[in-house]
Motif scaffolding. Structure first.
Motif, short mmCIF file in Angstrom:
data_model
loop_
_atom_site.label_atom_id
_atom_site.label_comp_id
_atom_site.label_asym_id
_atom_site.label_seq_id
_atom_site.Cartn_x
_atom_site.Cartn_y
_atom_site.Cartn_z
N GLU A 69 0.81 -1.22 0.00
CA GLU A 69 0.00 0.00 0.00
C GLU A 69 0.84 1.26 0.00
OE1 GLU A 69 -2.63 -0.15 3.31
OE2 GLU A 69 -3.75 -1.89 2.58
N GLY A 70 2.12 1.14 0.39
CA GLY A 70 2.95 2.33 0.52
C GLY A 70 2.64 3.07 1.81
N ILE A 71 3.38 4.13 2.05
CA ILE A 71 3.21 4.87 3.31
C ILE A 71 2.07 5.88 3.16
CG2 ILE A 71 4.97 6.59 2.72
CD1 ILE A 71 5.69 6.50 5.78
N SER A 72 1.20 5.92 4.16
CA SER A 72 0.02 6.77 4.12
C SER A 72 0.09 7.83 5.21
CB SER A 72 -1.24 5.92 4.32
OG SER A 72 -1.28 5.41 5.65
N GLU A 73 -0.88 8.75 5.15
CA GLU A 73 -0.98 9.78 6.19
C GLU A 73 -1.19 9.15 7.57
OE1 GLU A 73 -3.88 13.56 7.42
OE2 GLU A 73 -4.22 12.44 5.57
N GLN A 74 -1.97 8.08 7.61
CA GLN A 74 -2.22 7.41 8.89
C GLN A 74 -0.95 6.77 9.43
OE1 GLN A 74 -4.60 7.86 10.68
NE2 GLN A 74 -4.90 6.18 12.13
N ASP A 75 -0.14 6.17 8.55
CA ASP A 75 1.15 5.62 8.98
C ASP A 75 2.01 6.72 9.62
OD1 ASP A 75 0.80 2.95 8.00
OD2 ASP A 75 1.21 3.67 5.98
N THR A 76 1.99 7.90 9.00
CA THR A 76 2.79 9.01 9.51
C THR A 76 2.32 9.44 10.90
OG1 THR A 76 3.09 9.79 7.25
CG2 THR A 76 3.59 11.34 8.98
N LYS A 77 1.00 9.48 11.09
CA LYS A 77 0.46 9.86 12.40
C LYS A 77 0.84 8.84 13.47
CE LYS A 77 -3.53 12.59 10.90
NZ LYS A 77 -5.01 12.67 10.89
N ILE A 78 0.77 7.56 13.12
CA ILE A 78 1.10 6.51 14.08
C ILE A 78 2.57 6.60 14.48
CG2 ILE A 78 1.33 4.01 14.37
CD1 ILE A 78 -1.22 3.80 12.55
N ALA A 79 3.44 6.78 13.47
CA ALA A 79 4.87 6.94 13.77
C ALA A 79 5.08 8.19 14.63
CB ALA A 79 5.66 7.05 12.47
N GLY A 80 4.30 9.23 14.36
CA GLY A 80 4.42 10.46 15.14
C GLY A 80 4.09 10.26 16.61
N TYR A 81 3.12 9.37 16.91
CA TYR A 81 2.81 9.08 18.31
C TYR A 81 4.04 8.54 19.04
CZ TYR A 81 -2.22 9.47 17.21
OH TYR A 81 -3.45 9.90 16.82
N ALA A 82 4.75 7.62 18.38
CA ALA A 82 5.95 7.04 18.99
C ALA A 82 7.03 8.10 19.16
CB ALA A 82 6.46 5.89 18.13
N HIS A 83 7.23 8.92 18.12
CA HIS A 83 8.24 9.98 18.18
C HIS A 83 7.94 10.98 19.29
CE1 HIS A 83 11.14 12.96 16.78
NE2 HIS A 83 10.17 13.86 16.82
N ASP A 84 6.68 11.43 19.36
CA ASP A 84 6.29 12.43 20.36
C ASP A 84 6.44 11.91 21.78
OD1 ASP A 84 5.71 14.15 18.30
OD2 ASP A 84 3.54 13.82 18.36
N ASN A 85 6.36 10.59 21.94
CA ASN A 85 6.52 9.99 23.26
C ASN A 85 7.97 9.62 23.56
OD1 ASN A 85 3.84 9.30 24.90
ND2 ASN A 85 3.36 9.24 22.72
N GLY A 86 8.88 9.98 22.66
CA GLY A 86 10.31 9.76 22.91
C GLY A 86 10.73 8.31 22.89
N LYS A 87 10.05 7.48 22.09
CA LYS A 87 10.35 6.05 22.06
C LYS A 87 11.38 5.71 21.00
CE LYS A 87 7.29 5.52 25.22
NZ LYS A 87 7.70 5.25 26.61
N ALA A 88 12.18 4.69 21.27
CA ALA A 88 13.03 4.14 20.22
C ALA A 88 12.11 3.55 19.16
CB ALA A 88 13.95 3.06 20.80
N ALA A 89 12.55 3.59 17.91
CA ALA A 89 11.65 3.16 16.83
C ALA A 89 12.40 2.47 15.71
CB ALA A 89 10.88 4.36 16.28
N ILE A 90 11.70 1.51 15.11
CA ILE A 90 12.15 0.82 13.91
C ILE A 90 10.98 0.84 12.92
CG2 ILE A 90 12.89 -1.38 12.91
CD1 ILE A 90 13.96 -2.09 15.76
N ILE A 91 11.26 1.16 11.67
CA ILE A 91 10.23 1.11 10.64
C ILE A 91 10.35 -0.25 9.95
CG2 ILE A 91 9.22 2.24 8.64
CD1 ILE A 91 9.45 4.03 11.13
N ALA A 92 9.32 -1.09 10.08
CA ALA A 92 9.32 -2.42 9.47
C ALA A 92 8.37 -2.41 8.29
CB ALA A 92 8.91 -3.48 10.48
N VAL A 93 8.91 -2.49 7.09
CA VAL A 93 8.09 -2.52 5.88
C VAL A 93 7.76 -3.98 5.60
CG1 VAL A 93 7.94 -1.86 3.46
CG2 VAL A 93 9.28 -0.47 5.04
N ASN A 94 6.53 -4.36 5.92
CA ASN A 94 6.11 -5.76 5.82
C ASN A 94 5.53 -6.05 4.43
OD1 ASN A 94 5.63 -8.37 6.74
ND2 ASN A 94 3.59 -7.85 7.49
N LYS A 95 5.44 -7.35 4.12
CA LYS A 95 4.89 -7.85 2.84
C LYS A 95 5.76 -7.44 1.65
CE LYS A 95 0.21 -7.40 4.78
NZ LYS A 95 -1.20 -6.97 4.54
N TRP A 96 7.06 -7.26 1.91
CA TRP A 96 7.97 -6.86 0.84
C TRP A 96 8.06 -7.94 -0.23
CZ3 TRP A 96 9.39 -2.54 -0.96
CH2 TRP A 96 10.53 -2.39 -1.76
#
Length: 441
Positions: A270-297
């Motif tokens: 599906e590619g990256i969407s606005e909703q994906d960006t918001k979800i990642a933003g929740y993790a960033h705003d909370n100061g969490k370590a993060a990994i982006i896992a692109v599934n179904k490659w």
């Protein structure tokens, strides 16, 4: 050593989640008057008489159901029964024994575990005569409670702790790495956890929204301990129609707050969407370590530079999260899933990294020599020294002469110099600039 596990089982809608929430002391399981609301096992920590334990709330067991979700709920309950030290079999005291209760009782008798028969929804202090019919289940004397009113819970917990193995009364290791797997519905979060664990601990189906709660699964890999939190997929607000869906978004946000590391799962098809960006933003705003896992490659048709174009698009869209590594995986085939586990440990260690004050100031000093601080109207920014004041995420306080002179671009330059020296892959780092002598807020 681990805590004893108390599994709460029974057919749907007998009050298992209400009992679970009452003992946990907070609303964790979704409580709704609708069979099948609790689809997966939900974990929480409990304590009674200085005895610590883990509770599991399960989806209701419907032994004869052929429905795909109900059959997987049954499997989840079976796993809870297998792993539990004490099983609370909850029945409905108002409705009486049903054929499903009898079938569940037959399952439990074969489990060779400590079973406590709990008759719920008895809201009066006087025990009704109908209670005696439950002896027919062959599971000993019933314990009468009202989970909704909180009646009889002390007597129930007294019995529960009596049956704990003697070597299981300690708290979990504080070094455990808590990992929240987050993303839109149906991107493969549960499948990814199942592949890591090597067993079907989390319900997997192609029905969006199958995972409604945040589910904790404990896992060891070598000498490392992990808790994987599989979260309900977060939909766009306009698509949230049910109360249950609203609860699920809250659970997802709570899971992010509890986590050390967030794996943001994105569907490659599906590619990256606005909703994906918001979800990642929740993790960033909370100061969490993060990994982006692109599934179904594995399902993406590859052309020249497909990988590079996808990564560039991700970096551009998630520019606020440039520190997060991107990994292209397939939860279905297991491609690169083992490497993902290694990466989780790396970013978790970086999230907790401490830099000695002397070393930090050497790096800051070199950065200032290579690129002089800005000036304004003849007054130049002076950087006196810096020190690290926190971890998870790493936080630094830099003492300067005038905060008005600290331009955003120079702050970013200092961050980049520190990252080049120490890595910090996968974790945000925070800066606070104070004038010398300024007290902390």
């Amino acid at each position: 050593m681990s805590r004893p596990i108390v599994a709460i089982v029974g057919r749907p809608n007998v009050g298992k989640s209400t009992l679970f929430n009452k003992i946990a002391g907070r609303r964790i399981s979704i409580v709704e008057d609708k069979p099948g609301v609790t689809r997966d096992r939900i974990y929480a920590e409990g304590e009674w008489l200085n005895k610590y334990f883990t509770m599991i709330d399960t989806g209701g067991i419907e032994p004869a159901s052929d429905d795909i979700i109900m059959s997987q709920m049954r499997r989840q309950a079976e796993i809870a029964i297998e792993t539990g030290d004490v099983i609370l079999f909850v029945v409905d005291g108002l409705e009486g024994i049903t054929s499903t209760d009898k079938e569940v009782a037959n399952m439990l008798r074969k489990a060779n575990k400590e079973i406590l028969l709990v008759v719920n929804k008895i809201d009066t202090p006087k025990t009704p005569d109908t209670i005696y019919e439950f002896y027919e289940l062959g599971l000993g004397s019933p314990i009468v409670i009202s989970a909704g009113q909180g009646l009889g819970l002390g007597d129930l917990l007294d019995e529960v702790v009596k049956h704990f193995p003697e070597d299981k009364d300690v708290e979990y290791n504080e070094d455990v790495i808590k990992v929240a797997v987050i993303g839109k519905p149906n991107v493969g979060k549960s499948s990814l956890i199942n592949k890591i664990l090597g067993e079907e601990r989390v319900i997997v189906s192609d029905i969006p929204g199958t995972t409604r709660d945040a589910i904790d699964t404990y896992f060891t890999h070598g000498e490392d301990e992990y808790v994987f939190i599989d979260t309900a997929g977060m939909r766009k607000r306009k698509r949230i129609n049910e109360n249950i869906e609203r609860y699920s978004v809250v659970r997802s946000l709570t899971a992010i707050e509890r986590a050390d590391v967030c794996i943001v799962v994105i569907d490659a098809t599906e590619g990256i969407s606005e909703q994906d960006t918001k979800i990642a933003g929740y993790a960033h705003d909370n100061g969490k370590a993060a990994i982006i896992a692109v599934n179904k490659w594995d399902l993406v048709e590859k052309e020249t530079n497909t990988y590079l174009k996808f990564e560039e698009d991700m970096r551009r869209t998630l520019s606020f999260m440039s520190y997060a590594p991107i990994m292209f995986i397939s939860a279905e085939t297991g491609r690169r899933v083992n490497k993902l586990l290694d990466l989780i440990k790396v970013v978790s260690n970086n999230h907790s990294m401490r830099i000695p004050t002397g070393t930090l100031n050497d790096i800051i000093g070199e950065a200032v020599l290579m690129n002089q601080p800005p000036s304004d109207k003849g007054k130049r920014l002076k950087i006196y020294y810096g020190t690290q004041v926190g971890i998870k995420p790493p936080k630094f306080v830099i003492f300067i002469n005038d905060k008005e002179l600290m331009h955003f671009s120079y702050a970013r330059y200092l961050e980049n110099q520190i990252r080049q020296s120490f890595g910090f892959e996968g974790t945000p780092i925070q800066f606070e600039f104070r004038e010398k002598g300024e007290k902390e807020d």
